[in-house]
Write a protein that holds these residues in place. Structure first.
Motif, PDB file in Angstrom:
ATOM      1  N   PHE A  85      27.435   7.138  50.251  1.00 46.80           N
ATOM      2  CA  PHE A  85      26.936   6.570  48.468  1.00 46.80           C
ATOM      3  C   PHE A  85      26.907   5.819  47.792  1.00 46.80           C
ATOM      4  O   PHE A  85      27.343   4.327  48.508  1.00 46.80           O
ATOM      5  N   SER A  86      26.052   5.077  46.715  1.00 45.89           N
ATOM      6  CA  SER A  86      26.021   4.211  46.797  1.00 45.89           C
ATOM      7  C   SER A  86      25.224   2.710  47.388  1.00 45.89           C
ATOM      8  O   SER A  86      25.391   1.953  46.911  1.00 45.89           O
ATOM      9  N   HIS A  87      24.820   3.092  48.181  1.00 44.54           N
ATOM     10  CA  HIS A  87      23.553   2.681  49.758  1.00 44.54           C
ATOM     11  C   HIS A  87      22.087   2.319  48.562  1.00 44.54           C
ATOM     12  O   HIS A  87      21.685   2.767  47.696  1.00 44.54           O
ATOM     13  N   ALA A  88      21.481   1.434  49.413  1.00 44.45           N
ATOM     14  CA  ALA A  88      20.278   1.168  49.341  1.00 44.45           C
ATOM     15  C   ALA A  88      19.043   2.005  50.124  1.00 44.45           C
ATOM     16  O   ALA A  88      19.601   1.544  50.728  1.00 44.45           O
ATOM     17  N   ALA A  89      18.240   2.064  49.548  1.00 48.09           N
ATOM     18  CA  ALA A  89      17.259   2.586  50.481  1.00 48.09           C
ATOM     19  C   ALA A  89      15.864   1.964  50.196  1.00 48.09           C
ATOM     20  O   ALA A  89      15.125   1.108  48.749  1.00 48.09           O
ATOM     21  N   CYS A  90      14.625   1.761  51.063  1.00 48.19           N
ATOM     22  CA  CYS A  90      13.598   1.406  50.397  1.00 48.19           C
ATOM     23  C   CYS A  90      12.760   2.686  52.140  1.00 48.19           C
ATOM     24  O   CYS A  90      12.668   2.378  52.905  1.00 48.19           O
ATOM     25  N   ILE A  91      11.117   2.026  51.422  1.00 49.95           N
ATOM     26  CA  ILE A  91       9.947   2.720  52.800  1.00 49.95           C
ATOM     27  C   ILE A  91       9.077   1.619  52.559  1.00 49.95           C
ATOM     28  O   ILE A  91       9.396   0.745  52.346  1.00 49.95           O
ATOM     29  N   LEU A  92       8.875   1.264  54.305  1.00 45.78           N
ATOM     30  CA  LEU A  92       8.532   0.655  54.797  1.00 45.78           C
ATOM     31  C   LEU A  92       7.413   0.852  55.614  1.00 45.78           C
ATOM     32  O   LEU A  92       8.699   1.618  57.283  1.00 45.78           O
ATOM     33  N   GLU A  93       6.406   0.532  55.610  1.00 48.32           N
ATOM     34  CA  GLU A  93       4.938   1.666  56.810  1.00 48.32           C
ATOM     35  C   GLU A  93       5.469   3.233  56.531  1.00 48.32           C
ATOM     36  O   GLU A  93       5.713   3.936  56.127  1.00 48.32           O
ATOM     37  N   ASN A  94       6.076   3.221  57.836  1.00 49.56           N
ATOM     38  CA  ASN A  94       6.318   5.052  58.508  1.00 49.56           C
ATOM     39  C   ASN A  94       8.015   5.087  58.314  1.00 49.56           C
ATOM     40  O   ASN A  94       8.299   6.454  59.404  1.00 49.56           O
ATOM     41  N   TRP A 122      16.882   9.800  63.187  1.00 48.05           N
ATOM     42  CA  TRP A 122      17.535   8.528  62.202  1.00 48.05           C
ATOM     43  C   TRP A 122      17.608   7.752  63.612  1.00 48.05           C
ATOM     44  O   TRP A 122      17.809   7.729  64.880  1.00 48.05           O
ATOM     45  N   ILE A 123      17.671   6.091  63.894  1.00 52.23           N
ATOM     46  CA  ILE A 123      17.462   5.604  64.506  1.00 52.23           C
ATOM     47  C   ILE A 123      18.566   4.529  64.316  1.00 52.23           C
ATOM     48  O   ILE A 123      18.649   3.752  62.848  1.00 52.23           O
ATOM     49  N   ARG A 124      20.065   3.528  64.331  1.00 51.30           N
ATOM     50  CA  ARG A 124      20.180   1.972  64.473  1.00 51.30           C
ATOM     51  C   ARG A 124      19.852   1.253  65.254  1.00 51.30           C
ATOM     52  O   ARG A 124      20.223   1.135  66.343  1.00 51.30           O
ATOM     53  N   PRO A 125      19.218   0.350  64.620  1.00 49.26           N
ATOM     54  CA  PRO A 125      18.520  -0.674  65.297  1.00 49.26           C
ATOM     55  C   PRO A 125      19.648  -1.751  65.559  1.00 49.26           C
ATOM     56  O   PRO A 125      20.827  -2.013  64.302  1.00 49.26           O
ATOM     57  N   LEU A 126      20.418  -2.220  66.451  1.00 53.62           N
ATOM     58  CA  LEU A 126      21.312  -3.643  67.799  1.00 53.62           C
ATOM     59  C   LEU A 126      20.940  -4.514  67.213  1.00 53.62           C
ATOM     60  O   LEU A 126      20.476  -5.619  67.643  1.00 53.62           O
ATOM     61  N   ALA A 127      20.584  -5.388  65.749  1.00 49.28           N
ATOM     62  CA  ALA A 127      20.006  -6.091  64.706  1.00 49.28           C
ATOM     63  C   ALA A 127      20.568  -8.092  65.325  1.00 49.28           C
ATOM     64  O   ALA A 127      21.808  -7.243  65.754  1.00 49.28           O
ATOM     65  N   THR A 128      20.235  -8.573  65.636  1.00 47.26           N
ATOM     66  CA  THR A 128      20.935  -9.885  65.485  1.00 47.26           C
ATOM     67  C   THR A 128      20.612 -10.572  64.535  1.00 47.26           C
ATOM     68  O   THR A 128      20.441 -10.309  63.669  1.00 47.26           O
ATOM     69  N   CYS A 175      14.127  -9.065  59.383  1.00 45.73           N
ATOM     70  CA  CYS A 175      13.246  -8.892  60.320  1.00 45.73           C
ATOM     71  C   CYS A 175      12.964  -7.599  61.057  1.00 45.73           C
ATOM     72  O   CYS A 175      13.371  -7.347  62.503  1.00 45.73           O
ATOM     73  N   VAL A 176      11.638  -6.854  60.239  1.00 45.21           N
ATOM     74  CA  VAL A 176      11.140  -5.999  61.642  1.00 45.21           C
ATOM     75  C   VAL A 176      10.852  -5.998  62.399  1.00 45.21           C
ATOM     76  O   VAL A 176      11.003  -4.943  63.741  1.00 45.21           O
ATOM     77  N   LYS A 177      10.020  -7.222  62.770  1.00 48.63           N
ATOM     78  CA  LYS A 177       9.154  -6.829  64.341  1.00 48.63           C
ATOM     79  C   LYS A 177      10.335  -7.648  64.795  1.00 48.63           C
ATOM     80  O   LYS A 177      10.351  -7.381  66.607  1.00 48.63           O
TER      81      LYS A 177
END
Length: 596
Positions: A85-94, A122-128, A175-177
């Motif tokens: 709880f107390s997380h952040a959320a937003c919509i970007l594209e789909n 759900w998908i967890r991006p393994l970001a750098t 950066c999503v891309k």
């Protein structure tokens, strides 16, 4: 074999546009429906009409309280996100993105999850790159192909009374891309903050309010009503000048974009000295060197959302939606998150906020013996005449009864002796009953103290204390109402097992209901000076989840998406299974499907 006449062969292209649009409406209104636009010119027009009609139907369904709930539990999706709880959320594209949050004071997250709205997984991006630190109560907004995470707080230890909260003013771009985190070094940054609100205006991010560290007193927090602006082209902050009067300092409010030049501020709370829950509404006009604040009257406050300060508000067309406890649940089990001052009970729109707060403090609720730090025992509402009262008053009653018996001995010795024996037996039973009640009461107090020590539920801002205090706050209304609720649930055991009352049926848990604020009077070219809460639909909505707070609520294409949160009913607390308090379920709110 006889061949069919070619003139009788019918394909999908021969269907009327209405039928084709009805078929396309069964597709998720995201990537799949958007791909239909590339089939041909006719399909492109039909797909656009479906998207437009889907949005219109949601606005209509919200205004009429004619909605459908669809719940997706974590077991239905693999892999799944951690409860929080107390997380952040937003919509970007789909996609819907979730960042951070917490489950306890010592368990914060810095993971980023993406929920594919087309595939419903759900998908967890393994970001750098440079990750943000684990934190909660942060903001995340979308800007072009980026997610911007700012602020937030975390705890270094389990105990909020002996360790200080750590706040942040870092800015991280995702950066999503490129699937990469980028730490931005901005000039002239604001103070570290949490519980603030953020919105985008062209190439600027607007930040309002929140909790900040006091510059005068070390390790103490204070609420803010400042407006800060981040320029995305220069990565420089500025403190924006605004007119007076302005909203009171607060945090946990909702900041909603009305148009390119106006923002609406709704709700919020201030708990550091006195607990004020605000139900006022302000509009910030972002023009000129000095921006203008204007307070808007709020009508029908009795129909307002009960917990507008710990639940987000989401705009749907000319309406604002807030999910809170249903009206039929207000008088049942006591909530963990509640307000000491409910300004929605006062309909004097002309009075300033300070006057309405002063009037609210005169309510009978605040005159209770155990409110605002005053010691005492909460009075029981149901106390029969011959029900014994625990404590010294019980001894006075016994001496009084014995004095009356001694006076009556001269009149009738035999009768008096019988009465003495009966009253002695009754006094013994009264003592035993009082001891049992006192024992049960102490047990309830012990449970609440354990809850305070563990503090598994809320972050420090919800306990009306300063960060430098080493003792639990005396004026924490949440803890006091927990004690009152446990005391009220304890009933004295019957002396005679044969005369015990029948078992009371367990109260049904409270569910979420939709509360709608009509803002059509201040959008689409209208400039009236009021907004109105609509009369909510009575009764429980089929499929509505149990009451949660501190969840996220965002608007997708033709639907509202609710995720996470923590249960707000003290009756469901299970001290052996704390994880049951938190949620990682998804709840979708959509309009009814058309029939042709």
């Amino acid at each position: 074999m006889e061949t069919l006449d070619p003139t009788l062969q019918i394909t999908i292209e021969d269907l009327p546009d209405e039928v084709l649009e009805f078929i396309l409406s069964f597709l998720p209104p995201y990537k799949d429906l958007q791909n239909c636009k590339s089939v041909c010119k006719r399909w492109c027009g039909c797909a656009q009409n479906v998207l437009h009609k889907t949005s219109i139907k949601l606005i209509k369904a919200v205004g009429e309280f004619n909605i459908l709930w669809k719940n997706v539990t974590a077991t239905d999706i693999v892999p799944t996100i951690t409860k929080r709880f107390s997380h952040a959320a937003c919509i970007l594209e789909n996609n819907m993105y979730i960042f951070g949050g917490c489950t306890t004071n010592a368990t914060s997250f810095n993971d980023l999850w993406r929920f594919d709205l087309s595939k419903r997984q759900w998908i967890r991006p393994l970001a750098t790159g440079t990750y943000p630190v684990p934190k909660a109560y942060t903001t995340m907004v979308n800007y072009k192909d980026y997610l911007i995470v700012f602020g937030g707080w975390t705890y270094p230890s389990l105990s909020q009374y002996y360790q200080n909260v750590t706040m942040f003013n870092d800015i991280h771009f995702y950066c999503v891309k490129t699937n990469k985190w980028i730490l931005i070094n901005a000039t002239n940054p604001p103070p570290p903050m949490a519980g603030h609100s953020a919105c985008m205006k062209d190439d600027e991010m607007i930040v309002f309010g929140g909790l900040v560290m006091s510059p005068a007193q070390i390790f103490q927090m204070q609420c803010s009503n400042d407006v800060w602006v981040l320029n995305m082209s220069t990565f420089s902050w500025r403190k924006q000048s605004t007119t007076k009067p302005r909203p009171s300092p607060r945090y946990a409010q909702s900041l909603i974009k009305l148009d390119c030049d106006r923002l609406m501020l709704l709700g919020g709370v201030q708990t550091l000295q006195n607990r004020f829950v605000y139900s006022d509404c302000w509009i910030l006009t972002m023009k000129g060197p000095i921006w203008t604040w204007k307070e808007i009257a709020v009508k029908n406050k009795e129909w307002a959302s009960a917990n507008i300060w710990c639940n987000p508000a989401c705009r749907v067309g000319d309406k604002i939606v807030s999910l809170s406890r249903s009206r039929n649940g207000w008088n049942s089990a006591k909530p963990l998150v509640t307000s000491a001052v409910r300004l929605s009970n006062h309909n004097r729109e002309g009075a300033p906020v300070s006057v309405r707060v002063e009037q609210s403090l005169q309510r009978p609720l605040d005159r209770d013996q155990n409110i605002n730090g005053r010691r005492g025992v909460l009075p029981r509402q149901r106390n029969p005449i011959n029900e014994p009262t625990a404590g010294p008053s019980n001894e006075n009653d016994q001496s009084l009864n014995l004095g009356i018996l001694n006076t009556n001995q001269d009149a009738n010795i035999a009768s008096s002796s019988a009465e003495v024996r009966q009253n002695n037996t009754f006094d013994i039973s009264k003592k035993e009953s009082a001891l049992r009640r006192s024992k049960n009461k102490n047990k309830g107090m012990k449970i609440v103290r354990q809850l305070q020590e563990a503090n598994k539920y809320r972050m420090a801002a919800f306990a009306c204390d300063s960060a430098g205090s080493n003792a639990p706050p005396e004026n924490d209304l949440i803890n006091q109402r927990q004690i009152a609720h446990l005391e009220n649930r304890i009933e004295p055991p019957a002396d005679n097992p044969q005369q015990r009352p029948p078992a009371v049926k367990k109260i049904k848990r409270n569910t979420l209901a939709m509360h709608v604020l009509d803002i059509s009077t201040v959008v689409d070219g209208n400039s009236l000076n009021f907004v109105s809460w609509l009369c909510p639909r009575l009764g429980e909505m089929h499929g509505a989840p149990e009451e949660l707070v501190m969840y996220s609520l965002v608007k997708g294409n033709g639907e509202l998406i609710m995720f996470g949160g923590v249960h707000n009913d003290i009756s469901i607390l299970n001290y052996s299974e704390q994880q049951n308090m938190y949620s990682n379920s998804l709840h979708f709110i959509s309009p009814p499907r058309d029939i042709i």
